[in-house]
Design a protein around this motif. Structure first.
Motif, PDB file in Angstrom:
ATOM      1  N   GLN A   1     -51.188 -22.187  -1.124  1.00  0.00           N
ATOM      2  CA  GLN A   1     -52.287 -23.229  -0.107  1.00  0.00           C
ATOM      3  C   GLN A   1     -52.598 -23.327   1.696  1.00  0.00           C
ATOM      4  O   GLN A   1     -53.689 -22.995   1.353  1.00  0.00           O
ATOM      5  N   PRO A   2     -51.329 -22.451   1.882  1.00  0.00           N
ATOM      6  CA  PRO A   2     -51.624 -22.966   3.326  1.00  0.00           C
ATOM      7  C   PRO A   2     -52.775 -21.423   3.631  1.00  0.00           C
ATOM      8  O   PRO A   2     -53.313 -21.787   4.354  1.00  0.00           O
ATOM      9  N   VAL A   3     -52.526 -21.090   3.272  1.00  0.00           N
ATOM     10  CA  VAL A   3     -53.319 -19.551   3.650  1.00  0.00           C
ATOM     11  C   VAL A   3     -55.068 -20.233   3.040  1.00  0.00           C
ATOM     12  O   VAL A   3     -55.753 -19.369   3.659  1.00  0.00           O
ATOM     13  N   ASP A   4     -55.182 -20.247   1.891  1.00  0.00           N
ATOM     14  CA  ASP A   4     -56.405 -20.731   1.748  1.00  0.00           C
ATOM     15  C   ASP A   4     -57.113 -21.581   2.589  1.00  0.00           C
ATOM     16  O   ASP A   4     -58.403 -22.029   3.659  1.00  0.00           O
ATOM     17  N   GLU A   5     -56.118 -22.907   2.930  1.00  0.00           N
ATOM     18  CA  GLU A   5     -56.795 -23.430   3.950  1.00  0.00           C
ATOM     19  C   GLU A   5     -56.458 -23.065   5.669  1.00  0.00           C
ATOM     20  O   GLU A   5     -57.750 -23.306   5.938  1.00  0.00           O
ATOM     21  N   VAL A   6     -55.952 -21.902   6.232  1.00  0.00           N
ATOM     22  CA  VAL A   6     -56.994 -21.301   7.465  1.00  0.00           C
ATOM     23  C   VAL A   6     -57.341 -20.750   7.035  1.00  0.00           C
ATOM     24  O   VAL A   6     -58.103 -20.320   8.121  1.00  0.00           O
TER      25      VAL A   6
ATOM     26  N   ILE B   1     -56.377  -8.195  19.145  1.00  0.00           N
ATOM     27  CA  ILE B   1     -56.127  -9.551  17.465  1.00  0.00           C
ATOM     28  C   ILE B   1     -55.896  -9.995  17.414  1.00  0.00           C
ATOM     29  O   ILE B   1     -54.789 -10.326  19.102  1.00  0.00           O
ATOM     30  N   GLY B   2     -55.744 -11.392  16.277  1.00  0.00           N
ATOM     31  CA  GLY B   2     -55.980 -12.341  16.355  1.00  0.00           C
ATOM     32  C   GLY B   2     -53.971 -12.665  15.733  1.00  0.00           C
ATOM     33  O   GLY B   2     -54.056 -11.734  14.829  1.00  0.00           O
ATOM     34  N   LEU B   3     -53.474 -13.469  16.037  1.00  0.00           N
ATOM     35  CA  LEU B   3     -52.492 -13.745  14.977  1.00  0.00           C
ATOM     36  C   LEU B   3     -52.448 -15.259  14.781  1.00  0.00           C
ATOM     37  O   LEU B   3     -52.232 -16.293  15.799  1.00  0.00           O
ATOM     38  N   ILE B   4     -52.752 -15.404  13.497  1.00  0.00           N
ATOM     39  CA  ILE B   4     -52.097 -17.076  13.308  1.00  0.00           C
ATOM     40  C   ILE B   4     -50.736 -17.920  12.292  1.00  0.00           C
ATOM     41  O   ILE B   4     -50.824 -17.147  11.271  1.00  0.00           O
ATOM     42  N   GLY B   5     -50.415 -18.616  12.815  1.00  0.00           N
ATOM     43  CA  GLY B   5     -49.052 -18.707  12.373  1.00  0.00           C
ATOM     44  C   GLY B   5     -47.995 -18.558  13.148  1.00  0.00           C
ATOM     45  O   GLY B   5     -47.261 -16.845  13.256  1.00  0.00           O
ATOM     46  N   LEU B   6     -47.255 -19.569  13.694  1.00  0.00           N
ATOM     47  CA  LEU B   6     -45.862 -19.035  14.674  1.00  0.00           C
ATOM     48  C   LEU B   6     -45.139 -19.148  14.197  1.00  0.00           C
ATOM     49  O   LEU B   6     -43.933 -20.018  14.671  1.00  0.00           O
ATOM     50  N   GLY B   7     -44.418 -19.047  12.774  1.00  0.00           N
ATOM     51  CA  GLY B   7     -43.323 -18.821  12.075  1.00  0.00           C
ATOM     52  C   GLY B   7     -42.055 -17.746  13.275  1.00  0.00           C
ATOM     53  O   GLY B   7     -42.373 -16.813  13.501  1.00  0.00           O
TER      54      GLY B   7
ATOM     55  N   LEU C   1     -60.931 -20.956   9.739  1.00  0.00           N
ATOM     56  CA  LEU C   1     -61.614 -20.061  10.141  1.00  0.00           C
ATOM     57  C   LEU C   1     -62.429 -19.133   9.964  1.00  0.00           C
ATOM     58  O   LEU C   1     -63.669 -18.950  10.833  1.00  0.00           O
ATOM     59  N   LYS C   2     -63.553 -18.809   8.339  1.00  0.00           N
ATOM     60  CA  LYS C   2     -63.912 -18.522   8.452  1.00  0.00           C
ATOM     61  C   LYS C   2     -65.225 -18.873   9.638  1.00  0.00           C
ATOM     62  O   LYS C   2     -66.318 -17.681   9.453  1.00  0.00           O
ATOM     63  N   PRO C   3     -65.731 -20.675   9.084  1.00  0.00           N
ATOM     64  CA  PRO C   3     -67.434 -20.912  10.172  1.00  0.00           C
ATOM     65  C   PRO C   3     -66.547 -20.190  11.540  1.00  0.00           C
ATOM     66  O   PRO C   3     -68.054 -20.003  12.309  1.00  0.00           O
ATOM     67  N   HIS C   4     -65.849 -19.833  12.391  1.00  0.00           N
ATOM     68  CA  HIS C   4     -65.929 -19.046  13.339  1.00  0.00           C
ATOM     69  C   HIS C   4     -66.103 -17.888  13.605  1.00  0.00           C
ATOM     70  O   HIS C   4     -65.666 -16.666  14.452  1.00  0.00           O
ATOM     71  N   LEU C   5     -65.634 -17.079  11.988  1.00  0.00           N
ATOM     72  CA  LEU C   5     -66.072 -15.655  12.109  1.00  0.00           C
ATOM     73  C   LEU C   5     -67.483 -14.819  11.462  1.00  0.00           C
ATOM     74  O   LEU C   5     -68.688 -15.644  11.780  1.00  0.00           O
ATOM     75  N   ALA C   6     -67.320 -13.575  12.394  1.00  0.00           N
ATOM     76  CA  ALA C   6     -69.385 -13.087  12.017  1.00  0.00           C
ATOM     77  C   ALA C   6     -68.567 -11.900  11.177  1.00  0.00           C
ATOM     78  O   ALA C   6     -67.730 -11.383  10.757  1.00  0.00           O
ATOM     79  N   GLU C   7     -70.164 -11.503  10.751  1.00  0.00           N
ATOM     80  CA  GLU C   7     -70.028 -10.256  10.148  1.00  0.00           C
ATOM     81  C   GLU C   7     -69.426  -9.081  10.629  1.00  0.00           C
ATOM     82  O   GLU C   7     -69.396  -9.171  11.771  1.00  0.00           O
ATOM     83  N   GLY C   8     -68.126  -8.306   9.992  1.00  0.00           N
ATOM     84  CA  GLY C   8     -67.652  -7.305   9.844  1.00  0.00           C
ATOM     85  C   GLY C   8     -66.137  -7.620  11.016  1.00  0.00           C
ATOM     86  O   GLY C   8     -65.382  -6.457  10.974  1.00  0.00           O
ATOM     87  N   ASP C   9     -66.419  -8.485  11.440  1.00  0.00           N
ATOM     88  CA  ASP C   9     -64.613  -9.220  11.237  1.00  0.00           C
ATOM     89  C   ASP C   9     -63.776  -9.242  10.006  1.00  0.00           C
ATOM     90  O   ASP C   9     -64.171  -9.444   9.234  1.00  0.00           O
ATOM     91  N   VAL C  10     -62.326  -9.532  10.213  1.00  0.00           N
ATOM     92  CA  VAL C  10     -61.936  -8.848   9.693  1.00  0.00           C
ATOM     93  C   VAL C  10     -60.433  -9.855   9.072  1.00  0.00           C
ATOM     94  O   VAL C  10     -60.169 -10.264  10.358  1.00  0.00           O
ATOM     95  N   ILE C  11     -59.604 -10.672   8.469  1.00  0.00           N
ATOM     96  CA  ILE C  11     -58.724 -11.412   8.487  1.00  0.00           C
ATOM     97  C   ILE C  11     -57.572 -10.610   7.709  1.00  0.00           C
ATOM     98  O   ILE C  11     -58.163  -9.388   5.996  1.00  0.00           O
ATOM     99  N   ILE C  12     -56.688 -10.458   8.108  1.00  0.00           N
ATOM    100  CA  ILE C  12     -55.465  -9.753   7.423  1.00  0.00           C
ATOM    101  C   ILE C  12     -54.638 -10.670   6.884  1.00  0.00           C
ATOM    102  O   ILE C  12     -53.422 -11.782   7.747  1.00  0.00           O
ATOM    103  N   ASP C  13     -54.241 -10.951   5.840  1.00  0.00           N
ATOM    104  CA  ASP C  13     -53.141 -11.558   5.151  1.00  0.00           C
ATOM    105  C   ASP C  13     -51.528 -10.827   5.351  1.00  0.00           C
ATOM    106  O   ASP C  13     -51.232 -10.295   4.449  1.00  0.00           O
ATOM    107  N   ALA C  14     -51.199 -11.804   5.971  1.00  0.00           N
ATOM    108  CA  ALA C  14     -49.478 -11.217   5.899  1.00  0.00           C
ATOM    109  C   ALA C  14     -48.335 -11.253   5.482  1.00  0.00           C
ATOM    110  O   ALA C  14     -47.435 -10.666   5.604  1.00  0.00           O
ATOM    111  N   GLY C  15     -48.607 -12.040   5.257  1.00  0.00           N
ATOM    112  CA  GLY C  15     -47.936 -13.531   3.897  1.00  0.00           C
ATOM    113  C   GLY C  15     -47.157 -12.863   2.577  1.00  0.00           C
ATOM    114  O   GLY C  15     -47.431 -12.118   1.972  1.00  0.00           O
ATOM    115  N   ASN C  16     -45.838 -13.306   2.041  1.00  0.00           N
ATOM    116  CA  ASN C  16     -46.330 -13.115   1.070  1.00  0.00           C
ATOM    117  C   ASN C  16     -46.684 -13.312  -0.046  1.00  0.00           C
ATOM    118  O   ASN C  16     -46.160 -14.361  -1.211  1.00  0.00           O
TER     119      ASN C  16
END
Ligand code: NAP
Length: 470
Positions: A80-85, A6-12, A89-104
């Motif tokens: 807005q940061p989530v939309d920017e990410v 799994i990947g994770l973006i955002g090291l806050g 990210l989108k151009p690097h992904l392919a069919e079947g991949d899943v983005i999981i927004d875990a923020g508030n």
């Protein structure tokens, strides 16, 4: 090399701890962060978990580390940061991949993001994560929204990293679209109400009874072994007992009385109002934070009107404990009623019992009380807590104390917006013959809105006298 599960973006604070939690559970996690140096620092500080973490400050290189189909958790600042990410990210992904927004996220944003990704072949999950830094590291409560098929892909890792209550994972699939983020929003609204009612009880102890922070701390700590047993009561005892090394005073006495808010409490109140559900205790808690921030005006107000009666209240600690329990029941009743109505409106079929179950550990409002709620809602029984048999008994036993405490506050000029509104909600909820018959008469008078009758079906209008001045 595609080796991360799994990947994770955002090291806050949250992302960093969630990544370590994933690694600790035996999954390989790849990380990415906008400020690239944080990736290096994170990897260097990962200690014994180093074998399970990898990462890059380059997005393409990060994506290349992920096993297919790829799952990428986004844990960045909400909005807005989530939309920017997502856009990057989108151009690097392919069919079947899943983005999981875990923020508030605001659930309206989640709904929009679902529709923006619709047709791209890239899946999306909106998950609410509660538990702060410690929860993220050792097991948060996780509220999942999205398509069930995509949930199945992420179920293993999300369940593994979640908190456990008696061995049961505090992670559940709750419904389609924005269901997960909506439930997280209401969780936070309830959290606001819970915290504000605790603060009001502390205010009665401090100003009404003249108790020291140390004495208050002892009481809250004792209460944590009774029906109020919860994380928030436990930390209240610790906060009140803490001493400030600089001034030698109790820390709570040197903290400014102005509370911050990031938005989720306000969103809860807005959603309740939009759905037409009474959630006055949650609204009261949001308003209390707003008025707390008007410190200069409050100081002037006290100069003009004088302070409340200090140390003059006569109320027992037992009554305060029971009042807090009754207020809590009313606030949770409102939060669950908002979720029940939203579920109906959006066709989510939200499992109220499962929601209570996944809030029993990991999250900020975790408590013994939630186990009782889970049992009451088991099998889809009713939607308002005030009619669940176990809570009827508790309310019958504690509502008189709530009434006595609210009356004491009124007489001693102590503000108690949440306890007062909890009592008003309870009294209104149990009043078979209310007073809006008069309101309907007024509405028909000035706007010909019509009214219903108790004795006959149909819509009626009365010929009211004209008040036009001659
Ligand atoms: P945060 O301060 O909300 O966010 C920090 C992270 O967001 C950093 O990695 C930062 O990257 C990244 N970021 C900010 N703007 C960005 C942008 N425009 N593009 C890309 N990345 C951006 O941190 P947090 O407290 O860990 O919270 C993360 C999420 O979890 C939020 O939605 C928050 O509301 C939610 N949450 C927080 C808590 C809590 O107790 N803190 C609890 C539950 C949920 P840089 O390092 O480059 O600045």
């Amino acid at each position: 090399m595609e080796e991360a599960d799994i990947g994770l973006i955002g090291l806050g604070v949250m992302g960093e701890n969630l990544a370590l939690n994933i690694a600790d559970n035996g999954y390989k996690v790849a990380v990415f962060n906008r400020t690239a140096e944080k990736v290096e620092t994170f990897l260097n500080n990962s200690g014994e978990l180093r074998a399970n973490v990898m990462g890059s400050g380059d997005l393409a290189a990060f994506v290349a580390m992920l096993k297919r189909p790829r799952s990428v958790i986004i844990m960045v600042k909400a909005g807005q940061p989530v939309d920017e990410v997502i856009a990057e990210l989108k151009p690097h992904l392919a069919e079947g991949d899943v983005i999981i927004d875990a923020g508030n996220a605001n659930y309206h944003d989640t709904v929009r993001r679902f529709s923006e990704l619709d047709g791209t072949g890239i899946g999306f999950l909106g998950i609410g994560v509660s538990g702060g830094e410690e929860g993220a590291r050792h097991g948060p409560s996780i509220m999942v929204g999205g398509s069930e098929a995509q949930w199945k892909n992420a179920e293993g890792v999300l369940t593994a990293i979640s908190a456990k209550f008696n061995g049961e994972p505090c992670c559940a699939y709750l419904g389609t679209g924005g269901a997960g983020h909506f439930v997280k929003t209401i969780h936070n609204g309830i959290e606001y109400a819970d915290m504000q009612m605790i603060a009001e009880i502390y205010g009665i102890m401090r100003d009404g009874l003249g108790m020291s922070p140390e004495a208050c701390a002892k009481v809250f700590t004792e209460w944590n072994s009774g029906p109020l047993d919860s994380y928030l009561i436990e930390i209240t005892g610790h906060v009140l007992a803490a001493m400030d090394a600089d001034s030698g005073k109790p820390l709570v006495d040197v903290i400014v009385d102005a509370a911050g808010q990031k938005g989720t409490g306000r969103w809860s109140a807005i959603e309740a109002l939009s759905l037409g559900v009474s959630a006055t205790t949650i609204e009261g808690a949001v308003a209390a934070r707003s008025i707390s921030a008007m410190r200069e005006e409050r100081i002037k107000g006290e100069e003009i009107y004088g302070a409340g009666a200090k140390g003059k209240a006569t109320i027992s600690l037992e009554a305060l404990e029971k009042a807090l329990l009754a207020g809590k029941i009313a606030a949770y009743a409102q939060g669950f009623a908002v979720m029940a109505k939203a579920s109906e409106e959006h066709g989510w079929n939200l499992p109220l019992d499962a929601i209570a179950r996944i809030w029993r550990a990991g999250c900020i409002i975790r408590s013994r009380f939630l186990d009782q709620i889970a049992q009451s809602f088991a099998g889809g029984a009713g939607t308002n807590l005030l009619v669940q048999p176990a809570f009827v008994e508790m309310m019958k036993d504690s509502s008189a104390a709530l009434r006595a405490v609210v009356a004491t506050c009124a007489i001693n000029e102590l503000p108690a917006p949440c306890l007062s509104s909890a009592l008003a909600y309870f009294d209104a909820y149990r009043q078979a013959r209310g007073t809006t018959n008069l309101t309907q008469g007024q509405r028909d008078f000035f706007g010909a809105h019509g009214f219903k009758r108790l004795d006959r079906d149909g819509d009626f209008h009365h010929e009211w006298p004209s008040l036009v001045e001659k």
